[in-house]
Design an enzyme around this catalytic site. Structure first.
Site, PDB file in Angstrom:
ATOM      1  N   HIS A  19      11.253  -2.536   1.792  1.00 48.50           N
ATOM      2  CA  HIS A  19      11.883  -1.784   0.708  1.00 48.50           C
ATOM      3  C   HIS A  19      10.979  -0.640   0.259  1.00 48.50           C
ATOM      4  CE1 HIS A  19      13.767  -5.796   0.604  1.00 48.50           C
ATOM      5  NE2 HIS A  19      14.841  -5.148   0.192  1.00 48.50           N
ATOM      6  N   ASP A  75      14.929  -0.391   2.768  1.00 49.66           N
ATOM      7  CA  ASP A  75      16.149  -0.464   1.968  1.00 49.66           C
ATOM      8  C   ASP A  75      15.907  -0.014   0.530  1.00 49.66           C
ATOM      9  OD1 ASP A  75      17.108  -1.679   4.241  1.00 49.66           O
ATOM     10  OD2 ASP A  75      17.815  -3.498   3.240  1.00 49.66           O
TER      11      ASP A  75
END
Length: 305
Positions: free
Chosen positions: A268, A117
């Protein structure tokens, strides 16, 4: 956080978590432009013709009405901030409050698979150079237009890209119009940068209920959640409510998840720390992984052109 990491750590959501650079990236003008990178995706003429605007917005994108969005189909649940789980009944099916998922939510996978993400960032390309399998990236619109080179390299490597909204707000706290703005601008960023329309959408913080779903479905988006959270952002930006995590904490979790050998992992690609950890996790679990679309036998994008 080391100074060199701070300088390259340009992911908008993580800047907000750190509560630094606020004066740099926030302002009262909701449409003020934010240029993190110099090679920004040009603002397309078709978007100027449709919106009357001439540049990409800042953190707070303006609401542009769309004729295919039917406001009467959106249930009248109350907006709520994180943790305000008392405001709506359980039937609102909040993932962040109750872990509730709907029939069309993607929340697991038959193989243990990484997802990333908050990119693309200045260090995304390092991750792309290391990955030998295709994975799924949920990108922020504001980062997409400000780092188009990394975005297109992600495409060229065969990875799947989904929407992570325009600027990473907690969607249930927003009005219907603000949710629409977050989604439409993220989609337009992907249209302009990658010449495709996303099918997959991950709500920031897992913030989704049936009001948010009723809006995202009208864009043709399908929500993607997760089985396992690395909490890798706590390696460099610890929340005062939680202790600082170490890389070994993350690897110990992954070792346990590997025994289960299925599910989606949340990671991430916004900082050197999380990218390095992502590379190490890849080495731990191997390349026998799937994209979100492959997990359920779905399409990669609604449209590619």
């Amino acid at each position: 956080m080391r100074l060199n990491e701070l300088l390259v750590f340009t992911t908008v959501s993580s800047l907000m978590r750190l509560s630094i650079g606020k004066n740099l990236i926030q302002g009262n003008d909701k449409t003020s432009n934010l240029k993190i990178f110099s090679n920004q995706t040009p603002f397309p003429k078709w978007l100027y013709d449709f919106t009357g605007l001439t540049e990409w917005p800042g953190l707070h994108p303006p609401y542009i009405p769309l004729d295919f969005i039917d406001m009467t189909k959106i249930p009248d649940y109350k907006p709520y901030k994180q943790g305000e789980c008392y405001k709506n009944p359980r039937e609102s099916c909040s993932f962040d409050c109750d872990g509730c998922v709907e029939h069309d939510d993607v929340y697991t996978c038959s193989k243990l698979s990484q997802t990333f993400d908050d990119g693309p960032s200045l260090v995304t390309e390092k991750l792309l150079d290391e990955l030998k399998h295709n994975t799924t990236f949920f990108n922020l619109g504001i980062n997409t237009v400000n780092n188009p080179v990394a975005y297109r390299k992600t495409m060229e490597k065969g990875h799947l890209i989904g929407s992570h909204t325009w600027s990473h707000p907690f969607l249930p706290s927003l009005t219907n119009e603000e949710i629409i703005a977050q989604l439409e601008w993220s989609i337009w960023a992907m249209n302009a940068t990658g010449s495709h329309t996303p099918k997959w959408f991950r709500p920031p913080y897992g913030g989704i209920d049936n009001r948010v779903r009723a809006i995202s479905r009208q864009f043709g988006l399908q929500a993607v959640l997760w089985d396992f959270d690395t909490f890798d952002w706590q390696l460099y930006a610890p929340d005062s409510a939680f202790p600082l995590r170490t890389e070994q904490d993350v690897y110990d979790d992954v070792t346990r998840w590997k025994k289960i050998n299925k599910g989606l992992i949340l990671e991430h690609d916004g900082s050197p720390t999380t990218v390095n950890v992502g590379i190490s996790i890849n080495k731990l679990i191997g390349d026998d992984q799937l994209t979100v679309a492959q997990c359920i036998g779905g399409i990669d994008y609604i449209r590619q052109y």
